[in-house]
Every structure is written in C-alpha cells, then in structure tokens.
Design an enzyme around this catalytic site. Structure first.
Site, PDB file in Angstrom:
ATOM      1  N   ASP A  48      45.133  42.960  41.775  1.00  0.00           N
ATOM      2  CA  ASP A  48      44.963  41.633  42.372  1.00  0.00           C
ATOM      3  C   ASP A  48      46.301  41.087  42.863  1.00  0.00           C
ATOM      4  O   ASP A  48      47.154  40.719  42.057  1.00  0.00           O
ATOM      5  CB  ASP A  48      44.357  40.693  41.311  1.00  0.00           C
ATOM      6  CG  ASP A  48      43.614  39.522  41.911  1.00  0.00           C
ATOM      7  OD1 ASP A  48      43.791  39.262  43.112  1.00  0.00           O
ATOM      8  OD2 ASP A  48      42.848  38.883  41.177  1.00  0.00           O
ATOM      9  N   CYS A  87      41.656  37.575  48.983  1.00  0.00           N
ATOM     10  CA  CYS A  87      40.923  38.302  47.943  1.00  0.00           C
ATOM     11  C   CYS A  87      39.476  38.614  48.306  1.00  0.00           C
ATOM     12  O   CYS A  87      39.101  39.769  48.452  1.00  0.00           O
ATOM     13  CB  CYS A  87      40.987  37.514  46.640  1.00  0.00           C
ATOM     14  SG  CYS A  87      40.097  38.308  45.285  1.00  0.00           S
ATOM     15  N   ASP A 278      44.046  44.554  46.545  1.00  0.00           N
ATOM     16  CA  ASP A 278      43.213  43.866  47.528  1.00  0.00           C
ATOM     17  C   ASP A 278      44.032  43.288  48.673  1.00  0.00           C
ATOM     18  O   ASP A 278      43.608  43.283  49.827  1.00  0.00           O
ATOM     19  CB  ASP A 278      42.354  42.784  46.872  1.00  0.00           C
ATOM     20  CG  ASP A 278      43.151  41.738  46.102  1.00  0.00           C
ATOM     21  OD1 ASP A 278      44.383  41.876  45.955  1.00  0.00           O
ATOM     22  OD2 ASP A 278      42.539  40.761  45.617  1.00  0.00           O
ATOM     23  N   ASN A 279      45.226  42.766  48.371  1.00  0.00           N
ATOM     24  CA  ASN A 279      46.089  42.185  49.406  1.00  0.00           C
ATOM     25  C   ASN A 279      47.497  42.055  48.856  1.00  0.00           C
ATOM     26  O   ASN A 279      47.760  42.384  47.696  1.00  0.00           O
ATOM     27  CB  ASN A 279      45.569  40.823  49.883  1.00  0.00           C
ATOM     28  CG  ASN A 279      45.207  39.881  48.751  1.00  0.00           C
ATOM     29  OD1 ASN A 279      44.034  39.612  48.513  1.00  0.00           O
ATOM     30  ND2 ASN A 279      46.203  39.394  48.035  1.00  0.00           N
TER      31      ASN A 279
END
Length: 489
Positions: A48, A87, A278-279
């Site tokens: 995350d 997200c 995710d990013n």
C-alpha cells in the site's frame, strides 16, 4: 477517421452501453468448474503506497531481505507501472485487467468518495472461482461493489502485522481439498497512519509505539535514509522517510513468513507469486501524480516450477497485464472478456522483449474533491502527460497535505521539490513532455519547444487512439484541441 464529431451526451451514452455489452456476464452466475489437478496456486501480494524502495531496486539504506530473495528467485521488472496513482482505482485495474476509466472505479471507494466499478464487469477472483479455484483475501480490498469481487474466504487479521497475516493464512494454504488456491494478500503497510502526520508504527486508527507481536522492530535514523531526487532534503522529509522504511521492513518480514509457510506446506514450487504496490509513496510527487515516483513501481514475479532465476526484465508493462497473466497461468482466460492488458507469461524469461516499449496511464480522481484527469504515454525515452484540467491549481491529497514533510515546506517557504519548482508542481501546463534519458527528474518541459512539435503531435494522436480503443469517456476533451472523435466510437 470520420469527418464529423460526436456530442458529449451521445458519447457518454454510447460509452456506457459499450461497457455493458463488452463485459456483461457476472461470474457469480456461471457454473463452477473443476480446475485441472496440476493447476498452479496463485499468491498476489499488493503493498500500500510503496515505491521502488527495496534493496533489489537499488535502495541500499533499507533492509528488505525477503523482497530481495523473491527477486533473486524470480523475475524483477525494471519498468513496471500502475495506471493510476490512487488506491481504489489502481486495485480495480489489478483485479480487472481494465483501465479505471473503463471499469468505472474513477476514484476512492470509501466514505463520501463513493466510487465503484460497473456491476457487470468480470474480475479476477470471480473468474478464478468459476475456474475451480479456492479464493481467499487477507487484508485490504478497497474496491466496490463487493459482489463482483467474490472470495470464498475472508481471512481476519491485523493488516498492519504482516507476520500475523501470514500465520492467519496458514490454514487456507494448507487445506487439502484438491483445489488450487488464489490468495490475495494485501497489507496496509506502508500506508500512512491516522492522523497522516503521525507515521511511527502506523495503523488505520492511530499509532502503536509498542510494536506488533511477532514482528522484529527495525528502525532507521533520519541520517540513514536516502533522499530521492524528487524530494527536498529537510529534517521533516528525513524523519518521515525513516518511518516509511520501518513500515516496509515490517511488511518484508510478513512476506518472509508467508513464503516460509508455502515452503513448509510444499506449495511453493507450484505457486505463482506476484509482489507489487498499488501506487507510489505518499510524498509530494508520488501518490496521486503520474510522475515517475507515482507510477514506476516494484513488480516481482515468481513462476511456478521455474528453472531460470534472477531475471531482470526491461519490458514496459502496466497493471492491466496482471489479471490476464494470472489467468494465462491458470489456463482460465475467458473467451468473452476483452482485457485491455496482455499476458506477461510469454516474455517472463526475456531480458529485453521486443514490442513492449510503451505504456499508458489514466488517472481521473483520487479523493472526490481531487478532479485531476490526466492521460499519459510513457515510452522508453519520452513521456507525455496530458493535464486535462490544466487551468486549475493541482489539489494535494489529504495524506500528503497533513504530512510533516508538506507542512514543513509550507511553513518554511521552500520553493522547490527536488529539481521541480513548487509553482510548476501546483500549476501544471496542459502538456508536459519529458526526455527521461536526459531529464529523469521530469523538470524540463519540452512541450512548447519547436523542435519537438512533430513528436508532440505523434504522441498526442497515440493518446487519443488509446482512449478510443479503451472506451475512455474523456476522449471527448480532444475536441478542444481540434481533433475529431470518431463517430464509430
């Protein structure tokens, strides 16, 4: 191309109907099959807000022995990109093989943001479930609506304690039911805690200074961290990077435990493992931007029953390829779904595969108040960002606004973010063209330079074609550029 455009109302109606017709057919309504006995198990680990901060990606200051070991046993991608640096939309791309503008997850799903995917798309857990896989999720899902992301088992654990997450996954992994399994393993780390200016030992509801049971507390001093080139070297930045490193070292231990469990159950060799984020990290220039720190992320793939190890793959790939790749390994690619990415399986053992030389990115919202539509073409050398709402000042995500890094910049009047001025960060032009070979920090915009006019036109036309091919409603904005939208679209 047609000589006549299409008006906005008709375009949006056509795009919506198109999405329904292409991806109709819920996997929940389909008969569950029996998977072949030799089907590989699948473990997808999605961290995350983690950038390329691991030893195997060149950060010598951080301790990530288990991430590094996985890379040594598999394939490490150097040019892997999320398609949207937020997200929920990114996770929807991961689980659908469709860009966020095509799956409907335009922004964050929780609270008042309230974005959700179209209800008729097929998703990875649903397709694998239909194909005879036992499916389980441990940790963060953060996409909607839940019924199109069906998991047989939801494993209850503390998503900040990845060692506990791994242990709570043991029964799911070891179950002897002659079915292959799909485990979606998603820690909260290294996402900031709340409030967002309090990162030490973060959890979703505050701080936990005493640490986590079973997790060795690995700490870093501000002097030990490496300052990435996109951030200012300030005491606040160093302090927060030290805390961010600590979160990564914590999740690294959970990864190690999870792999140990797979090996102890004799499941490791026949398991496809993907490790990714995710990013980008929640620092200025990372999260919610399409600059390199926001989208160029870790991707490690360990193949089932592989022989060639320690491969570094230089293909340009993005997260739309993950679902097709997984389904390709599972021999479960459905004939009635048109994924917008292509399987990586044929190129995993190659160093420099041909015809993998550009990727696209599509970002529209982060928070519901952050309408920042951007479309990007990223090649090996040149990158074009189209800031569709360029006349507005760029909003800053709450995660970053409340951070001590950002507040230190504001209170001390610091006017630069690495090599980029604060003014160009907040007030971006419509087009940003960067030569990544000469300017890896994306600080010298070439879009208005006459000698790049031809390149600009070619790249703009490619972005428009990409939008038409992927049913992007925002393609209509090209009319302001004098480019027609095809009537057939």
């Amino acid at each position: 191309m047609s000589n006549r455009g299409i008006n906005r109302r008709d375009f949006l109606r056509t795009a919506t109907l198109g999405a329904s017709s292409i991806w109709a057919g819920s996997p929940l309504l389909q008969t569950r099959r029996t998977a072949p006995a030799d089907s590989p198990n699948i473990v997808v680990i999605v961290t995350d807000n983690m950038g390329r901060d691991a030893g195997c990606y060149g950060n010598s200051a951080i301790k990530t022995p288990n991430i590094d070991a996985l890379a040594a046993d598999g394939v490490k991608f150097e040019n892997a990109f999320c398609t949207t640096s937020s997200c929920s939309p990114s996770r929807a791309v991961i689980l659908s093989g469709l860009y966020a503008h095509a799956n409907g997850m335009y922004g964050l799903m929780h609270a008042y943001h309230h974005f959700a995917c179209f209800e008729d798309i097929q998703t990875l857990p649903g397709i694998l479930r239909t194909a005879g896989y036992r499916t389980g999720i441990n940790g963060k899902l953060h996409v909607a609506p839940p019924e199109i992301f069906p998991f047989d088992v939801e494993i209850d654990s503390d998503a900040r304690n990845t060692v506990q997450m791994a242990e709570k996954s043991r029964n799911f992994i070891s179950q002897d039911d002659n079915k292959p399994f799909f485990l979606y393993f998603c820690p909260w780390d290294p996402h900031r805690g709340r409030p967002f200016n309090a990162w030490p030992e973060p959890n979703p509801f505050g701080n936990k200074p005493e640490g986590y049971e079973g997790v060795e507390k690995i700490t870093y001093t501000p002097e030990e961290v490496n300052i990435p080139s996109y951030l200012p070297d300030t005491p606040a930045t160093r302090a927060e990077l030290a805390q961010y490193y600590q979160s990564i070292s914590r999740l690294d231990q959970g990864l190690g435990r999870l792999i140990s469990i797979l090996k102890s159950q004799k499941k490791y060799e026949n398991t496809l493992i993907m490790f990714l984020s995710d990013n980008g990290p929640a620092f200025p220039g990372g999260l919610a931007t399409l600059y390199e720190p926001g989208i160029n992320l870790p991707l490690i793939v360990k193949r089932p029953k592989h022989k060639k190890k320690g491969i570094t793959n230089h293909a340009l790939v993005n997260w739309t390829s993950l679902t097709p790749t997984i389904l390709d390994f599972a021999d479960a690619l459905p004939a009635d779904v048109n994924f917008q990415g292509r399987s990586l399986k044929p190129i995993l053992e190659e160093d420099h595969p041909s015809e993998w030389n550009e990727v696209y990115a599509s970002h529209t919202f982060h928070e519901v108040t952050m309408y920042t539509p951007m479309r990007v073409l990223r090649g090996r050398r040149f990158k074009l960002i189209w800031n569709i709402m360029w006349e507005q000042e760029q909003p800053v995500p709450r995660d970053i606004w409340e951070s001590t890094t950002w507040q230190y910049l504001r209170r001390n009047g610091i006017e630069t973010l690495g090599k980029r001025s604060m003014d160009t960060f907040l007030r971006r032009p419509e087009f940003e063209l960067f030569d990544l070979q000469e300017d890896p920090d994306e600080s010298n915009n070439l879009a208005q330079r006459p000698e790049f006019a031809d390149r600009m036109e070619v790249m703009k036309e490619k972005i428009k074609s990409f939008q038409e091919d992927t049913q992007d409603p925002w393609v209509i904005e090209w009319e302001q550029q004098g480019l027609e939208v095809t009537e057939e679209y």
